[in-house]
Design a protein around this motif. Structure first.
Motif, PDB file in Angstrom:
ATOM      1  N   ILE A  49       0.796  -1.218   0.000  1.00 50.94           N
ATOM      2  CA  ILE A  49       0.000   0.000   0.000  1.00 50.94           C
ATOM      3  C   ILE A  49       0.835   1.278   0.000  1.00 50.94           C
ATOM      4  CG2 ILE A  49      -1.993  -1.091   1.088  1.00 50.94           C
ATOM      5  CD1 ILE A  49      -1.172   0.087   3.740  1.00 50.94           C
ATOM      6  N   GLN A  50       2.159   1.156   0.162  1.00 53.31           N
ATOM      7  CA  GLN A  50       2.962   2.376   0.183  1.00 53.31           C
ATOM      8  C   GLN A  50       4.407   2.100  -0.222  1.00 53.31           C
ATOM      9  OE1 GLN A  50       4.636   4.159   3.925  1.00 53.31           O
ATOM     10  NE2 GLN A  50       2.933   5.603   3.664  1.00 53.31           N
ATOM     11  N   SER A  51       5.033   3.081  -0.880  1.00 55.68           N
ATOM     12  CA  SER A  51       6.460   3.010  -1.179  1.00 55.68           C
ATOM     13  C   SER A  51       7.038   4.414  -1.124  1.00 55.68           C
ATOM     14  CB  SER A  51       6.705   2.395  -2.568  1.00 55.68           C
ATOM     15  OG  SER A  51       6.370   3.320  -3.592  1.00 55.68           O
ATOM     16  N   ILE A  52       8.358   4.489  -1.044  1.00 57.01           N
ATOM     17  CA  ILE A  52       9.026   5.770  -1.191  1.00 57.01           C
ATOM     18  C   ILE A  52       9.907   5.669  -2.430  1.00 57.01           C
ATOM     19  CG2 ILE A  52      10.856   5.126   0.426  1.00 57.01           C
ATOM     20  CD1 ILE A  52      11.138   8.118   1.072  1.00 57.01           C
ATOM     21  N   ASN A  53       9.767   6.647  -3.320  1.00 54.88           N
ATOM     22  CA  ASN A  53      10.529   6.680  -4.562  1.00 54.88           C
ATOM     23  C   ASN A  53      11.528   7.824  -4.515  1.00 54.88           C
ATOM     24  OD1 ASN A  53       8.768   4.687  -5.290  1.00 54.88           O
ATOM     25  ND2 ASN A  53       7.791   5.809  -6.954  1.00 54.88           N
ATOM     26  N   ILE A  54      12.712   7.590  -5.041  1.00 50.86           N
ATOM     27  CA  ILE A  54      13.709   8.644  -5.129  1.00 50.86           C
ATOM     28  C   ILE A  54      14.231   8.713  -6.557  1.00 50.86           C
ATOM     29  CG2 ILE A  54      15.590   7.145  -4.352  1.00 50.86           C
ATOM     30  CD1 ILE A  54      16.841   9.630  -3.032  1.00 50.86           C
ATOM     31  N   HIS A  55      14.323   9.933  -7.078  1.00 52.06           N
ATOM     32  CA  HIS A  55      14.827  10.153  -8.431  1.00 52.06           C
ATOM     33  C   HIS A  55      16.081  11.015  -8.358  1.00 52.06           C
ATOM     34  CE1 HIS A  55      10.528   9.556 -10.224  1.00 52.06           C
ATOM     35  NE2 HIS A  55      11.099   8.426  -9.863  1.00 52.06           N
ATOM     36  N   THR A  56      17.165  10.512  -8.920  1.00 48.44           N
ATOM     37  CA  THR A  56      18.434  11.228  -8.922  1.00 48.44           C
ATOM     38  C   THR A  56      18.823  11.552 -10.361  1.00 48.44           C
ATOM     39  OG1 THR A  56      19.155   9.983  -6.973  1.00 48.44           O
ATOM     40  CG2 THR A  56      20.857  11.136  -8.232  1.00 48.44           C
ATOM     41  N   ASN A  57      19.136  12.803 -10.616  1.00 48.69           N
ATOM     42  CA  ASN A  57      19.579  13.207 -11.949  1.00 48.69           C
ATOM     43  C   ASN A  57      21.021  12.729 -12.149  1.00 48.69           C
ATOM     44  OD1 ASN A  57      20.560  14.619 -14.242  1.00 48.69           O
ATOM     45  ND2 ASN A  57      19.060  16.226 -13.942  1.00 48.69           N
ATOM     46  N   ILE A  58      21.228  11.788 -13.081  1.00 43.85           N
ATOM     47  CA  ILE A  58      22.570  11.260 -13.346  1.00 43.85           C
ATOM     48  C   ILE A  58      23.046  11.640 -14.745  1.00 43.85           C
ATOM     49  CG2 ILE A  58      22.317   9.347 -11.726  1.00 43.85           C
ATOM     50  CD1 ILE A  58      21.860   7.511 -14.187  1.00 43.85           C
ATOM     51  N   ASN A  59      22.390  12.637 -15.341  1.00 39.98           N
ATOM     52  CA  ASN A  59      22.734  13.034 -16.705  1.00 39.98           C
ATOM     53  C   ASN A  59      24.188  13.514 -16.799  1.00 39.98           C
ATOM     54  OD1 ASN A  59      21.047  13.116 -19.218  1.00 39.98           O
ATOM     55  ND2 ASN A  59      21.981  15.146 -19.385  1.00 39.98           N
ATOM     56  N   HIS A  60      24.725  14.013 -15.669  1.00 37.78           N
ATOM     57  CA  HIS A  60      26.118  14.481 -15.657  1.00 37.78           C
ATOM     58  C   HIS A  60      27.098  13.314 -15.582  1.00 37.78           C
ATOM     59  CE1 HIS A  60      24.954  13.814 -11.521  1.00 37.78           C
ATOM     60  NE2 HIS A  60      26.216  13.832 -11.143  1.00 37.78           N
ATOM     61  N   ILE A  61      26.583  12.132 -15.226  1.00 38.25           N
ATOM     62  CA  ILE A  61      27.430  10.943 -15.163  1.00 38.25           C
ATOM     63  C   ILE A  61      27.345  10.157 -16.465  1.00 38.25           C
ATOM     64  CG2 ILE A  61      27.790   8.736 -13.971  1.00 38.25           C
ATOM     65  CD1 ILE A  61      26.721  10.040 -11.438  1.00 38.25           C
ATOM     66  N   THR A  62      26.125   9.963 -16.953  1.00 36.29           N
ATOM     67  CA  THR A  62      25.921   9.260 -18.220  1.00 36.29           C
ATOM     68  C   THR A  62      24.568   9.632 -18.809  1.00 36.29           C
ATOM     69  OG1 THR A  62      25.800   7.082 -19.295  1.00 36.29           O
ATOM     70  CG2 THR A  62      24.919   7.252 -17.061  1.00 36.29           C
ATOM     71  N   LYS A  63      24.479   9.534 -20.117  1.00 37.08           N
ATOM     72  CA  LYS A  63      23.209   9.754 -20.817  1.00 37.08           C
ATOM     73  C   LYS A  63      22.705   8.443 -21.413  1.00 37.08           C
ATOM     74  CE  LYS A  63      24.358  14.566 -21.976  1.00 37.08           C
ATOM     75  NZ  LYS A  63      25.511  14.606 -21.060  1.00 37.08           N
ATOM     76  N   GLU A  64      23.419   7.335 -21.134  1.00 36.30           N
ATOM     77  CA  GLU A  64      23.078   6.031 -21.687  1.00 36.30           C
ATOM     78  C   GLU A  64      22.189   5.246 -20.731  1.00 36.30           C
ATOM     79  OE1 GLU A  64      23.810   4.678 -24.703  1.00 36.30           O
ATOM     80  OE2 GLU A  64      24.621   6.651 -25.235  1.00 36.30           O
ATOM     81  N   ASN A  65      20.994   4.906 -21.174  1.00 39.67           N
ATOM     82  CA  ASN A  65      20.088   4.097 -20.357  1.00 39.67           C
ATOM     83  C   ASN A  65      20.413   2.615 -20.563  1.00 39.67           C
ATOM     84  OD1 ASN A  65      17.943   2.796 -19.109  1.00 39.67           O
ATOM     85  ND2 ASN A  65      16.396   4.215 -19.878  1.00 39.67           N
ATOM     86  N   PRO A  66      20.732   1.880 -19.494  1.00 39.15           N
ATOM     87  CA  PRO A  66      21.064   0.464 -19.651  1.00 39.15           C
ATOM     88  C   PRO A  66      19.854  -0.419 -19.930  1.00 39.15           C
ATOM     89  CG  PRO A  66      21.011   1.017 -17.337  1.00 39.15           C
ATOM     90  CD  PRO A  66      20.847   2.318 -18.093  1.00 39.15           C
ATOM     91  N   HIS A  67      18.635   0.128 -19.793  1.00 36.61           N
ATOM     92  CA  HIS A  67      17.417  -0.647 -19.979  1.00 36.61           C
ATOM     93  C   HIS A  67      17.472  -1.941 -19.175  1.00 36.61           C
ATOM     94  CE1 HIS A  67      17.321   1.946 -23.664  1.00 36.61           C
ATOM     95  NE2 HIS A  67      16.120   2.131 -23.182  1.00 36.61           N
ATOM     96  N   THR A  68      17.840  -1.780 -17.929  1.00 37.97           N
ATOM     97  CA  THR A  68      17.993  -2.905 -17.007  1.00 37.97           C
ATOM     98  C   THR A  68      17.291  -2.592 -15.700  1.00 37.97           C
ATOM     99  OG1 THR A  68      20.172  -3.413 -17.952  1.00 37.97           O
ATOM    100  CG2 THR A  68      19.687  -4.352 -15.804  1.00 37.97           C
ATOM    101  N   VAL A  69      16.672  -3.609 -15.124  1.00 37.10           N
ATOM    102  CA  VAL A  69      16.033  -3.473 -13.820  1.00 37.10           C
ATOM    103  C   VAL A  69      16.886  -4.212 -12.798  1.00 37.10           C
ATOM    104  CG1 VAL A  69      13.942  -3.895 -12.471  1.00 37.10           C
ATOM    105  CG2 VAL A  69      13.776  -3.440 -14.925  1.00 37.10           C
ATOM    106  N   LEU A  70      17.117  -3.566 -11.668  1.00 37.91           N
ATOM    107  CA  LEU A  70      17.902  -4.195 -10.615  1.00 37.91           C
ATOM    108  C   LEU A  70      17.026  -4.361  -9.376  1.00 37.91           C
ATOM    109  CD1 LEU A  70      20.755  -5.195  -9.871  1.00 37.91           C
ATOM    110  CD2 LEU A  70      21.222  -2.909  -8.978  1.00 37.91           C
ATOM    111  N   ILE A  71      16.974  -5.588  -8.860  1.00 39.37           N
ATOM    112  CA  ILE A  71      16.276  -5.875  -7.608  1.00 39.37           C
ATOM    113  C   ILE A  71      17.345  -6.252  -6.596  1.00 39.37           C
ATOM    114  CG2 ILE A  71      14.495  -7.226  -6.444  1.00 39.37           C
ATOM    115  CD1 ILE A  71      13.382  -5.718  -8.806  1.00 39.37           C
ATOM    116  N   SER A  72      17.475  -5.484  -5.537  1.00 40.80           N
ATOM    117  CA  SER A  72      18.504  -5.764  -4.543  1.00 40.80           C
ATOM    118  C   SER A  72      17.898  -5.792  -3.153  1.00 40.80           C
ATOM    119  CB  SER A  72      19.623  -4.719  -4.615  1.00 40.80           C
ATOM    120  OG  SER A  72      19.091  -3.400  -4.549  1.00 40.80           O
ATOM    121  N   GLY A  73      18.547  -6.545  -2.272  1.00 38.12           N
ATOM    122  CA  GLY A  73      18.063  -6.671  -0.915  1.00 38.12           C
ATOM    123  C   GLY A  73      18.549  -5.531  -0.037  1.00 38.12           C
TER     124      GLY A  73
END
Length: 259
Positions: free
Chosen positions: A149-173
């Motif tokens: 019923i709830q989550s917290i989302n965070i968005h970080t601008n990484i355009n200064h690091i890379t402009k390439e999207n890896p099109h990958t999803v990472l699930i980590s513990g």
């Protein structure tokens, strides 16, 4: 506009999550934001918001959301965030969220509050152009039937690091779990598919701490390792990724979907 009128494509994805979930207009339980931020990468300007998964309303925004997107008012519904997404990235975001749902169900709903998902996509900025952001989400609340019923989302601008999207999803513990699952989104051009790098679990763990900005001595204390061991792992990570320094390592880590 009522919430029922603010439809967005992720609703259909979330409906594939089993169980009957009642809409809750206002969730009184606030997630421990400061603790959660410690689990996330913020290498650049970032913001967060709390998402009510039962009706897609958002609240408790970090003030940077206004500056980064040139907004005059805090968005109240997830559709307002999705409307900022580059049109060409919408399909990827839908597929990414579907993979997150599938993986959580595979691991077991009893573990869902100890998992973090992340991927990248482009969002419109205050300058009027689209820049690459790193999206991270931690599920923070479930009902008595283990419905999310709830989550917290965070968005970080990484355009200064890379402009390439890896099109990958990472699930980590997080916390008690050390999961690390990298999921390639299919039916993308071959040139866009991520490169496979065989890091060990310990190397992956140290890479995550490097991405959070911790020094070698700090990492050694947190992992109860000698500084020499941490330096050796860092050297091996740099060698495996063919990176000359931490800056190049982080660029590749984002581009290859390692973090």
């Amino acid at each position: 506009m009522s919430n029922s009128e603010k439809k967005h494509p992720l609703v259909e994805v979330w409906k594939t999550y089993p169980g009957e979930r009642k809409e809750i207009e206002n969730i009184s339980t606030i997630p421990p934001i400061e603790r959660i931020l410690g689990e996330m990468f913020a290498i650049g300007e970032f913001y967060y918001y709390v998402l009510n998964l039962t009706n897609s309303t958002i609240s408790h925004h970090h003030e940077n959301i206004l500056k980064l997107h040139g907004l005059t008012e805090y968005p109240q519904h997830l559709k307002e965030i999705i409307d900022l997404t580059h049109p060409d990235d919408i399909d990827f975001v839908i597929q990414a969220e579907q993979k997150v749902v599938e993986k959580i169900l595979e691991l077991g709903k009893e573990h869902q509050l100890h998992l973090k998902s992340s991927y990248c996509f482009r969002l419109k900025t205050a300058a009027g152009n689209y820049e690459l952001f790193h999206h991270q989400a931690i599920l923070t609340l479930e009902d008595e039937n283990q419905n999310l019923i709830q989550s917290i989302n965070i968005h970080t601008n990484i355009n200064h690091i890379t402009k390439e999207n890896p099109h990958t999803v990472l699930i980590s513990g997080i916390g008690m779990r050390n999961d690390f699952t990298q999921i390639k989104i299919e039916n993308l051009p071959a040139s866009k598919k991520p490169i496979e790098i065989n890091l060990t679990k310990r190397e992956t763990e140290i890479l995550s701490y490097i991405a959070k900005g911790y020094s070698g001595s700090e990492i050694s204390k947190m992992l109860i390792l000698s500084e020499h061991t941490v330096r050796t792992h860092r050297k091996n990570i740099l060698a495996k990724t063919k990176s000359r320094n931490s800056k190049e390592l982080l660029k590749k880590a984002f581009e290859w979907g390692l973090i």
